[in-house]
Write a protein that holds these residues in place. Structure first.
Motif, mmCIF file in Angstrom:
data_model
loop_
_atom_site.group_PDB
_atom_site.id
_atom_site.type_symbol
_atom_site.label_atom_id
_atom_site.label_comp_id
_atom_site.label_asym_id
_atom_site.label_seq_id
_atom_site.Cartn_x
_atom_site.Cartn_y
_atom_site.Cartn_z
ATOM 1 N N ALA A 173 19.587 7.591 6.529
ATOM 2 C CA ALA A 173 18.485 8.498 6.205
ATOM 3 C C ALA A 173 17.396 7.781 5.430
ATOM 4 C CB ALA A 173 19.018 9.686 5.401
ATOM 5 N N MET A 174 17.795 6.888 4.531
ATOM 6 C CA MET A 174 16.804 6.140 3.763
ATOM 7 C C MET A 174 15.916 5.318 4.682
ATOM 8 S SD MET A 174 16.502 6.459 0.619
ATOM 9 C CE MET A 174 17.263 7.198 -0.803
ATOM 10 N N ILE A 175 16.544 4.683 5.668
ATOM 11 C CA ILE A 175 15.778 3.856 6.603
ATOM 12 C C ILE A 175 14.921 4.732 7.507
ATOM 13 C CG2 ILE A 175 15.989 2.183 8.484
ATOM 14 C CD1 ILE A 175 16.936 0.900 6.095
ATOM 15 N N ALA A 176 15.437 5.935 7.817
ATOM 16 C CA ALA A 176 14.719 6.804 8.753
ATOM 17 C C ALA A 176 13.321 7.134 8.240
ATOM 18 C CB ALA A 176 15.513 8.089 8.985
ATOM 19 N N MET B 258 5.906 3.322 9.732
ATOM 20 C CA MET B 258 5.279 2.494 8.696
ATOM 21 C C MET B 258 5.400 1.035 9.117
ATOM 22 S SD MET B 258 6.532 4.352 5.181
ATOM 23 C CE MET B 258 5.342 3.517 4.154
ATOM 24 N N ASP B 259 4.265 0.345 9.154
ATOM 25 C CA ASP B 259 4.272 -1.048 9.578
ATOM 26 C C ASP B 259 4.196 -1.954 8.353
ATOM 27 O OD1 ASP B 259 2.017 -3.101 11.624
ATOM 28 O OD2 ASP B 259 3.884 -3.549 10.576
ATOM 29 N N PRO B 260 5.274 -2.650 8.025
ATOM 30 C CA PRO B 260 5.274 -3.417 6.778
ATOM 31 C C PRO B 260 4.336 -4.608 6.783
ATOM 32 C CG PRO B 260 7.275 -3.855 8.029
ATOM 33 C CD PRO B 260 6.569 -2.758 8.736
ATOM 34 N N THR B 261 3.867 -5.017 7.961
ATOM 35 C CA THR B 261 2.927 -6.147 7.963
ATOM 36 C C THR B 261 1.494 -5.678 7.791
ATOM 37 O OG1 THR B 261 2.596 -6.084 10.354
ATOM 38 C CG2 THR B 261 4.404 -7.448 9.535
ATOM 39 N N GLN B 262 1.311 -4.372 7.771
ATOM 40 C CA GLN B 262 -0.055 -3.871 7.742
ATOM 41 C C GLN B 262 -0.612 -3.790 6.309
ATOM 42 O OE1 GLN B 262 -0.355 0.202 8.770
ATOM 43 N NE2 GLN B 262 -2.535 0.152 9.188
ATOM 44 N N HIS B 263 0.238 -3.350 5.397
ATOM 45 C CA HIS B 263 -0.229 -3.170 4.023
ATOM 46 C C HIS B 263 0.967 -3.272 3.094
ATOM 47 C CE1 HIS B 263 -1.900 -1.205 0.416
ATOM 48 N NE2 HIS B 263 -3.068 -1.529 0.926
ATOM 49 N N ALA C 5 5.154 -2.277 3.162
ATOM 50 C CA ALA C 5 6.179 -3.305 2.949
ATOM 51 C C ALA C 5 7.082 -2.939 1.773
ATOM 52 C CB ALA C 5 5.510 -4.661 2.689
ATOM 53 N N THR C 6 6.482 -2.447 0.696
ATOM 54 C CA THR C 6 7.268 -2.101 -0.491
ATOM 55 C C THR C 6 8.196 -0.932 -0.211
ATOM 56 O OG1 THR C 6 5.363 -2.788 -1.795
ATOM 57 C CG2 THR C 6 7.126 -1.691 -2.965
ATOM 58 N N ILE C 7 7.684 0.087 0.480
ATOM 59 C CA ILE C 7 8.528 1.241 0.792
ATOM 60 C C ILE C 7 9.698 0.822 1.666
ATOM 61 C CG2 ILE C 7 8.591 3.489 1.915
ATOM 62 C CD1 ILE C 7 7.055 3.375 -0.765
ATOM 63 N N TRP C 8 9.400 0.010 2.693
ATOM 64 C CA TRP C 8 10.476 -0.490 3.566
ATOM 65 C C TRP C 8 11.527 -1.225 2.744
ATOM 66 C CZ3 TRP C 8 12.742 -0.004 8.015
ATOM 67 C CH2 TRP C 8 12.052 0.543 9.106
ATOM 68 N N LEU C 9 11.050 -2.086 1.828
ATOM 69 C CA LEU C 9 12.001 -2.876 1.051
ATOM 70 C C LEU C 9 12.863 -1.996 0.155
ATOM 71 C CD1 LEU C 9 12.922 -5.727 0.743
ATOM 72 C CD2 LEU C 9 11.278 -6.068 -1.088
ATOM 73 N N LEU C 10 12.236 -1.006 -0.461
ATOM 74 C CA LEU C 10 13.019 -0.085 -1.300
ATOM 75 C C LEU C 10 14.069 0.636 -0.466
ATOM 76 C CD1 LEU C 10 10.191 1.365 -3.551
ATOM 77 C CD2 LEU C 10 12.274 0.290 -4.384
#
Lengths: 843, 127, 229
Positions: free
Chosen positions: A756-759, A766-771, A775-780
């Motif tokens: 669920a966290m990854i979902a 959300m594209d982590p290479t865009q901003h 990236a931070t949200i993905w990493l968290l």
């Protein structure tokens, strides 16, 4: 009233003594032949660790010599810019990561148990694991230089130079290789903290422990909070390099300054982590040669703890010229000056001790004086650069090079060399050469001053750091030439020292026991030492037992104290309470085992393969490493003993198995998780940092993770946490059905929660290479999910242990430790929820 | 002994965490000040005298808390009897040591907190 | 002896923070000499104390005095450091303040591995120089510092302290040149292969001469060649 145990009044029968010695010898004998390399005993691992660290010292020193040759004359062609840039980067990195930190770990692994009258450290295989990890990571980095593939970004590797302008694997090697070693350093800290707090001799109350132990306790705790920001930062930089996530890229919301914050949050405490254990050696040497107990013991404890805390408030002083607000400069100037107070106090304690005592002229004391003279200069120039106004001129010049080498050589190298002369008899029962030692001292002291004192002027006259050459006519020529001549003298001093250290001593006589007439327990050792450390574990009545307790040597040798035997042929040590060192457990520890080596090898693969962009082999290594660690735990930890209690002498029975917050494994989990949560907090710091850069953070119009999936994920993980802790209670009530059911459901909750966290970021594209926000949200999200994954593995492990009968209602270490782990998962999940969902709403 | 009834010397009642309280209070005040400065000075604002005051005022609270921790330490330290070096192998000296170390750490933490506040008051600007 | 030999080489030079030609550098140099003098006294005192202690015959009767020494070793540094903190912080605002709004602004772009200098004075055509800056004597100038590649650091030791050029940020540095002459600057943050060669010259001229130069430059808006001293 606490009853102190007296040694046996009568000498035990000679035959009994002989049998006890033999059993101890059999249990503790180091393995022979090839099996020697599977040894985990602290004396053996400590020697390997120290020897390897000294090799890296020599390697880093050779690089420095090459640098000084290049800088001897202007416009020198000895090295190209590319080569020089790799050499200075590797010199700094090797000295800081492969010498200065490991040397305190190595020394402590070797000598700490002896200072505590203990037979070993509580987690021997962990020490061995740390050593093999250190060997692998360190050699990889050193060899990279020979293949022109070394990092060249400076030892502090600032982006964007290292994120976008360093193609090639050098930077990746630094980021991944050192992260591997940093993990090993955290493992060493766990070992040392638990060892100091919980494996002391009975009666060695907290106010009687050797000062070395106070210092190493503080340094070990500092490692837990200082290394994780760097590990996290390195992760961010490596992810930017490999996957193009823009943590340090200002065109996509990132900021190069975040790296500097994370690096120096590590870097400043790091230098005190280096200094404190080294000055600790001085604290052990001075009383011996002043022939009197230390004066100001409590003041030194103040110094150690005060320095440890304050050092975390200094980091921005490395960033004074980055354009930060005046008030920030002021705050960090204030703290940087404040730390000079506890730093100075301990020096006055040493002077006070010499004043009360009658100092004997000796080689170790010469090094103490050299250390003092040099370190005080470094401390004074440190106060100077703490004044931000002055730092505007001095920063990034040779003035700083002079300062840092003064404090490092004065505060770390001279004490280390002096301590080597002092402690060497404990290593193989012989002494180093007094005559050569004096030559070493003068060569090093003169060499150091001739090399580094002129650099104060060189820097102020305008020579910046990290320049491979300089022009004529600026006034740098003479000063640099003098420095190079000094370097030649310093190198000669080291060469003589290494020769004395490593030459064969077969024809040397054995040293007498306690050759310096010291008062602390490590000098109980016979010459040469026996593999079982102390023959019996003494009851302690004073800070200097060898001076104050009559007949202690005889009593220990004849087995008149605790645990004089190894009746079951196992390696055993005594675990005691934290404040008053009352016996609480007889801990059985493992003997030789290859598993530490294999686990380190495959963990190394996880870090080193990605350097070469080989991600599938790295994943395979991760799986194998996990399997090996599980096997390690399964085979050799939380073993159910054949009996509940063991008699250790003097009417004292202690349990062989302890679970919950009394057990050393629980403390290891707690300490490790404190480090992990610090890395997580560093990530949160990054998120908040990006917010302070731009009022529009999160950027409007950019997709977020939504509120549903993160909240669901958090709820599921909190469920898993609650259930796991309920299972701990059910297990103690022996309700097997509920235990299996509870653990099974919690495993499912963990999987669902992680997914669920990854979902959240995934389903919202959300594209982590865009901003950097994405990236931070993905990493968290990934971080939280990985915690869930670890929790899943741990709960499954508990199911297996229970099914195999290795965990029962009574013997339940596993579920206690796993329950503790889940506390940290709960905290992580809730913090992630707040950042992902609540913060954007509240803002 | 009756005189010790006020200061408990049992091992269960002692804690190493007491030593950590004064510097932790310094740390919380310091980090709070840094965070406040970072947020206040966001986006190029010029800051003002009030920023310095907003750091110095909570410092008074911090100093009070540090003082309280120091007072607890002082009570432990001044159990009657014992040698100045607090190195006797008994509960009282062990407690005196813990108390004295707490007092010293409280003094250092107070000094560091004062340094922080004075620095903030002198340099209140974001400049 | 090393000290004497080093000092014999002198403190001067066109890239020396001890041979000052600007208000900021002057202010910092005074601070430096004061701290160095005090530091030397402190070092001598501590070493003297240590040597005395090591030579002394000792004895338990010295213990109370030794304890007092430790207390003084905490109290005296606390006071001295406090005084230094206040003094140092008082110097700080003038070093980080912006120049007055009417001051000339010069924008410096850090490139790999050279300095692009852009003049945009009101009422004139903007123009750029490479590795060369001209300044009027006796007036404040505001430098605007930017980079779009890696971090550099702008440092003219004879005139002022340094300030970093950080991608994504705009930093500023105020300089008050006080003495005409030619001074050399360096990049003071490692920025890659040719970091060591990233030097530049600052030419300070009396106001009238500078104004003439400025008018002449803005007439030809092209990159000028580097000036050799």
């Amino acid at each position: 009233m606490h009853h102190d145990h007296e040694p046996l009044a009568e000498t035990p029968p000679v035959e009994l003594q002989r049998q006890q010695s033999e059993r101890l010898q059999r249990a503790w004998e180091p393995a022979k032949g090839w099996r020697y390399w599977s040894e985990v005993n602290n004396s053996v691992v400590g020697q390997w660790y120290t020897a390897l660290t000294i090799f890296f010292l020599a390697y880093g020193g050779v690089l420095a010599a090459l640098m000084r040759i290049q800088l001897a004359i202007p416009n020198n062609k000895f090295m190209t810019a590319e080569t020089y840039n790799q050499v200075f980067t590797v010199h700094g990195s090797v000295m800081m990561f492969l010498f200065a930190i490991p040397i305190f770990e190595a020394f402590s692994i070797m000598f700490l148990p002896q200072m505590l009258g203990a037979r070993d450290l509580p987690f021997p295989r962990l020490s061995a694991y740390g050593f093999w990890a250190f060997l692998m990571g360190g050699m990889t980095l050193c060899l990279s230089l020979l293949f022109n593939a070394a990092p060249s970004g400076g030892w502090f590797m600032y982006p964007p130079l290292t994120s976008k302008y360093e193609p090639g694997i050098g930077a990746d090697m630094w980021l991944l290789g050192f992260s591997f070693i940093e993990v090993a350093a955290i493992a060493a800290s766990v070992e040392l903290i638990v060892g100091i707090l919980k494996s002391r001799p009975p009666g060695m109350r907290i106010h009687l422990i050797p000062l070395y132990c106070w210092y190493v306790l503080v340094a070990g705790a500092m490692v837990l909070f200082a290394f994780p920001p760097l590990i996290l930062g390195s992760m961010l930089l490596e992810i930017e390099r490999a996957l193009n996530w823009p943590f340090f890229d200002p065109t996509r919301g990132g900021d190069p300054l975040l790296w500097q914050h994370l690096f120096w949050l590590f870097g400043h405490p790091e230098v005190y982590i280096i200094f404190l254990p080294s000055v600790a050696l001085v604290a052990m040497i001075v009383p011996t040669f002043a022939r009197t107990p230390i004066v100001g013991y409590s003041w030194i404890v103040l110094s150690a703890i005060g320095t440890g805390f304050l050092s975390f408030g200094l980091w921005v002083h490395h960033m004074f010229t980055t354009g930060l607000p005046g008030i920030t400069l002021a705050l960090f100037s204030a703290a940087s000056q404040a730390i000079a107070i506890p730093t100075g106090v301990q020096i006055f304690c040493f002077i006070a001790t010499m004043l009360v005592g009658r100092v004997v002229n000796s080689l170790p004391m010469m090094f103490v004086f050299g250390a003092l003279a040099t370190f005080v200069i470094g401390g004074l120039t440190g106060v100077m650069v703490a004044v931000a106004s002055f730092d505007f001129q001095a920063h990034d010049t040779y003035f700083i090079v002079a300062h840092l080498h003064s404090v490092l050589i004065g505060g770390s190298i001279f004490p280390f060399v002096g301590a080597t002369y002092y402690f060497y008899p404990l290593v193989n029962g012989k002494k180093l050469s007094e005559r050569l030692g004096r030559i070493v001292f003068w060569l090093m002291f003169i060499g150091f001053n001739v090399t580094f004192m002129p650099m104060h002027l060189t820097g102020l006259r305008g020579m910046p750091r990290r320049v491979y050459t300089y022009s004529e006519g600026l006034g740098f020529e003479t000063l640099n030439l003098i420095s190079t001549v000094g370097a030649a003298i310093l190198v000669t001093g080291f060469a003589v020292f290494f020769w004395d250290l490593f030459r064969s001593k077969d024809h040397e006589p054995l040293s007498e026991r306690n050759p310096w007439g010291a008062g602390t327990l490590e000098w109980l050792q016979e010459m040469p030492g026996k593999p079982w450390g102390v023959r019996s574990i003494p009851e302690i009545d004073s800070r200097y037992p060898l001076w104050d307790q009559a007949n202690i040597v005889r009593d220990v040798d004849e087995g008149r104290f605790f645990m004089p035997d190894a009746e079951e042929g196992k390696r055993e040590m005594l675990i005691t309470s934290i404040i008053d060192a009352k016996p609480v457990q007889c801990l059985r520890i493992p003997g030789p085992s290859y598993i530490a080596f294999w686990a380190a090898l495959f963990t190394g693969g996880v870090f080193i393969f990605p350097t070469f962009k080989l991600y599938w082999p790295a994943a395979v290594c991760a799986v194998i490493a996990t399997g090996l660690i599980l096997r390690w735990l399964w085979e050799g930890s939380a073993m159910i003993p054949e009996k509940d209690h063991k008699y250790i002498g003097h009417g004292v029975d202690v349990p062989l198995y302890v679970s919950g917050s009394d057990s050393v494994g629980w403390w290891a989990m707690l300490i490790t998780m404190l480090a992990v949560i610090t890395a997580f907090v560093s990530l949160l710091f990054g998120y908040l940092f990006y917010w302070t850069l731009d009022r529009n953070f999160p950027p409007p119009g950019m997709p977020g993770p939504g509120w549903f999936w993160p909240t669901l994920g958090t709820a599921l993980l909190l469920g898993a946490w609650a259930l796991t802790n309920l299972v701990r209670k059910w297990n103690s009530q022996d309700r097997a059905g509920q235990v299996y059911g509870g653990l099974g459901v919690s495993c499912l909750l963990a999987i669902a929660g992680g997914a669920a966290m990854i979902a959240g970021p995934y389903l919202n594209s959300m594209d982590p290479t865009q901003h950097v926000y994405a990236a931070t949200i993905w990493l968290l999200a990934i971080w939280t999910a990985m915690h869930a994954g670890l929790g899943l593995i741990m709960n499954a492990y508990c199911i297996a242990r229970r099914a195999a009968g290795r965990m029962t209602a009574k013997y339940d270490i596993e579920i206690h430790n796993v329950g503790l782990f889940w506390h940290f998962v709960a905290i992580t999940a809730v913090a992630t929820e707040i950042v992902l969902v609540l913060f954007p709403i509240l803002k | 002994m009756i005189s010790q009834a006020h200061t408990d010397v049992e091992e269960k009642r002692q804690s190493l965490w007491l030593l950590a309280w004064p510097p932790t209070i310094w740390a919380v005040h310091f980090l709070g000040s840094y965070a406040l400065a970072a947020v206040w000075c966001r986006g190029g604002s010029t800051g003002s005298y009030w920023l310095g005051v907003s750091i110095a005022a909570p410092a008074l609270v911090a100093l009070a808390l540090i003082g309280f921790a120091g007072w607890i330490g002082w009570k432990k330290h001044t159990i009657p009897g014992g040698k100045p070096s607090h190195d006797g192998d008994n509960n009282e000296d062990r407690t005196r040591f813990l108390g004295f170390a707490t007092v010293l750490l409280a003094a250092l933490s107070a000094v560091a907190t004062i340094y922080t506040s004075v620095a903030a008051l002198i340099s209140g600007g974001c400049g | 002896m090393i000290l004497a030999l080093s000092i014999a080489t002198g403190c001067g030079g066109i890239q020396s923070s001890l041979s000052t030609a600007g208000a900021e550098a002057e202010s910092i140099a005074s601070l430096f000499w004061m701290m160095t003098g005090s530091g030397a006294v402190i070092w001598l005192a501590m070493m003297g104390l240590a040597i005395y202690a090591a030579q002394s015959k000792g004895g338990e009767h010295r213990r109370p005095f030794a304890r007092k020494l430790i207390v003084l070793g905490g109290v005296i540094p606390a006071i001295v450091l406090f005084a230094l903190l206040v003094y140092g912080l008082r110097v700080l605002p003038s070093l980080i303040a912006h120049a007055p709004a009417s001051a000339m602004k010069v924008t410096v772009f850090g490139e790999q591995w050279w300095w692009r200098v852009r003049y945009e004075a009101p009422g004139t055509e903007p123009f750029e120089l490479a590795n060369e800056i001209w300044l009027p004597e006796g007036e404040a100038v505001e430098f605007i510092l930017r980079s779009n590649n890696v971090i550099h650091s702008f440092w003219v030791p004879s005139l002022a302290g340094k300030m970093d050029l950080i991608p994504g940020r705009v930093n500023h540095l105020t300089i008050h040149p006080q003495r005409s002459g030619v001074y050399r600057g360096a990049c003071a943050e490692y920025c890659g292969r040719a970091h060591a060669q990233m030097n530049f010259y600052v030419v300070v001229k009396p106001k009238a001469e500078f104004d003439r130069w400025l008018k002449a430059q803005s007439g030809s808006a092209s990159l000028a060649a580097s000036v050799e001293p």
